[in-house]
Scaffold this active site. Structure first.
Site, PDB file in Angstrom:
ATOM      1  N   HIS A 104       0.830  -1.204   0.000  1.00  0.00           N
ATOM      2  CA  HIS A 104       0.000   0.000   0.000  1.00  0.00           C
ATOM      3  C   HIS A 104       0.862   1.251   0.000  1.00  0.00           C
ATOM      4  O   HIS A 104       1.975   1.261   0.524  1.00  0.00           O
ATOM      5  CB  HIS A 104      -0.980   0.022   1.179  1.00  0.00           C
ATOM      6  CG  HIS A 104      -0.347  -0.150   2.526  1.00  0.00           C
ATOM      7  ND1 HIS A 104       0.019  -1.386   3.018  1.00  0.00           N
ATOM      8  CD2 HIS A 104      -0.015   0.750   3.493  1.00  0.00           C
ATOM      9  CE1 HIS A 104       0.553  -1.234   4.215  1.00  0.00           C
ATOM     10  NE2 HIS A 104       0.550   0.062   4.529  1.00  0.00           N
ATOM     11  N   HIS A 106       0.617   5.285   1.040  1.00  0.00           N
ATOM     12  CA  HIS A 106      -0.123   6.295   1.791  1.00  0.00           C
ATOM     13  C   HIS A 106      -0.062   7.623   1.033  1.00  0.00           C
ATOM     14  O   HIS A 106       1.034   8.104   0.706  1.00  0.00           O
ATOM     15  CB  HIS A 106       0.526   6.545   3.149  1.00  0.00           C
ATOM     16  CG  HIS A 106       0.575   5.362   4.071  1.00  0.00           C
ATOM     17  ND1 HIS A 106      -0.255   5.233   5.161  1.00  0.00           N
ATOM     18  CD2 HIS A 106       1.375   4.264   4.088  1.00  0.00           C
ATOM     19  CE1 HIS A 106       0.038   4.112   5.814  1.00  0.00           C
ATOM     20  NE2 HIS A 106       1.030   3.505   5.177  1.00  0.00           N
TER      21      HIS A 106
HETATM   22  P1  5GP Z   1       1.623   0.559   7.365  1.00  0.00           P
HETATM   23  O1  5GP Z   1       2.320   0.921   8.638  1.00  0.00           O
HETATM   24  O2  5GP Z   1       1.500  -0.942   7.195  1.00  0.00           O
HETATM   25  O3  5GP Z   1       2.232   1.227   6.167  1.00  0.00           O
HETATM   26  O4  5GP Z   1       0.201   1.207   7.460  1.00  0.00           O
HETATM   27  C1  5GP Z   1      -0.976   0.489   7.661  1.00  0.00           C
HETATM   28  C2  5GP Z   1      -2.085   1.510   7.683  1.00  0.00           C
HETATM   29  O5  5GP Z   1      -3.302   0.816   7.668  1.00  0.00           O
HETATM   30  C3  5GP Z   1      -2.083   2.404   8.920  1.00  0.00           C
HETATM   31  O6  5GP Z   1      -1.995   3.751   8.515  1.00  0.00           O
HETATM   32  C4  5GP Z   1      -3.398   2.092   9.596  1.00  0.00           C
HETATM   33  O7  5GP Z   1      -4.002   3.234  10.149  1.00  0.00           O
HETATM   34  C5  5GP Z   1      -4.215   1.513   8.468  1.00  0.00           C
HETATM   35  N1  5GP Z   1      -5.216   0.544   8.871  1.00  0.00           N
HETATM   36  C6  5GP Z   1      -5.060  -0.460   9.771  1.00  0.00           C
HETATM   37  N2  5GP Z   1      -6.183  -1.198   9.852  1.00  0.00           N
HETATM   38  C7  5GP Z   1      -7.059  -0.661   8.980  1.00  0.00           C
HETATM   39  C8  5GP Z   1      -8.393  -0.984   8.606  1.00  0.00           C
HETATM   40  O8  5GP Z   1      -9.008  -1.918   9.097  1.00  0.00           O
HETATM   41  N3  5GP Z   1      -8.981  -0.200   7.666  1.00  0.00           N
HETATM   42  C9  5GP Z   1      -8.332   0.858   7.094  1.00  0.00           C
HETATM   43  N4  5GP Z   1      -9.017   1.561   6.178  1.00  0.00           N
HETATM   44  N5  5GP Z   1      -7.079   1.202   7.415  1.00  0.00           N
HETATM   45  C10 5GP Z   1      -6.447   0.446   8.359  1.00  0.00           C
END
Ligand code: 5GP
Length: 139
Positions: A104, A106
């Site tokens: 993903h 951001h």
């Molecule tokens: P990472 O640290 O893996 O790049 O970011 C994961 C992102 O997923 C975080 O910004 C967190 O807020 C988001 N996130 C975690 N669980 C969920 C969810 O159930 N739904 C959505 N829409 N975002 C999520």
């Protein structure tokens, strides 16, 4: 093994419709939806619809599709929030800051002098829905 794709990750469940998400945009290859713990107003995520753990196992086609959607949504978000710029984050593996193991990107609308918020605070769903609608309207 840390480099195996786990289809029980939360974004895989969103893709299968097993848990809800607030959608911003989708095409055949990608989905963009709102982050539920937004670190900026308009914080959203772009993912490929096909399995991919992170930047380390992504195919050129998955990356190209994601970047096309990032480009589209970033411009809409910049317009929607009258932002001065965009920050694009991608974290790979736990040591790189990754918490959800489906690739993903951001997208963060940014304003001069406004710091990004720390991670981990749940957003207000009503505000997030309004923010999604603002981006969608600018697409
Ligand atoms: P990472 O640290 O893996 O790049 O970011 C994961 C992102 O997923 C975080 O910004 C967190 O807020 C988001 N996130 C975690 N669980 C969920 C969810 O159930 N739904 C959505 N829409 N975002 C999520």
């Amino acid at each position: 093994m840390s480099d195996i794709y786990d289809d029980q990750n939360i974004f895989a469940k969103i893709l299968r419709g097993e848990i809800p998400s607030i959608k911003v945009f989708e095409d055949d290859e990608t989905l963009c939806f709102m982050d539920i713990m937004p670190r900026t107003e308009g914080h959203c995520l772009v993912i490929p619809k096909t399995p991919c753990r992170n930047i380390l196992d992504a195919t050129p086609q998955q990356l190209a599709a994601c970047m096309a959607t990032v480009n589209k949504v970033a411009n809409a978000a910049k317009t929607a929030f009258d932002a001065d710029g965009i920050s694009l984050f991608q974290f790979s593996e736990a040591a790189g800051g990754q918490e959800v193991f489906h690739l993903h990107f951001h997208i963060h609308p940014r304003h001069e002098g406004v710091a990004i918020r720390p991670p981990g605070t749940m957003g207000d769903m009503d505000v997030i829905k309004v923010n999604a609608a603002r981006i969608t309207a600018a697409l």
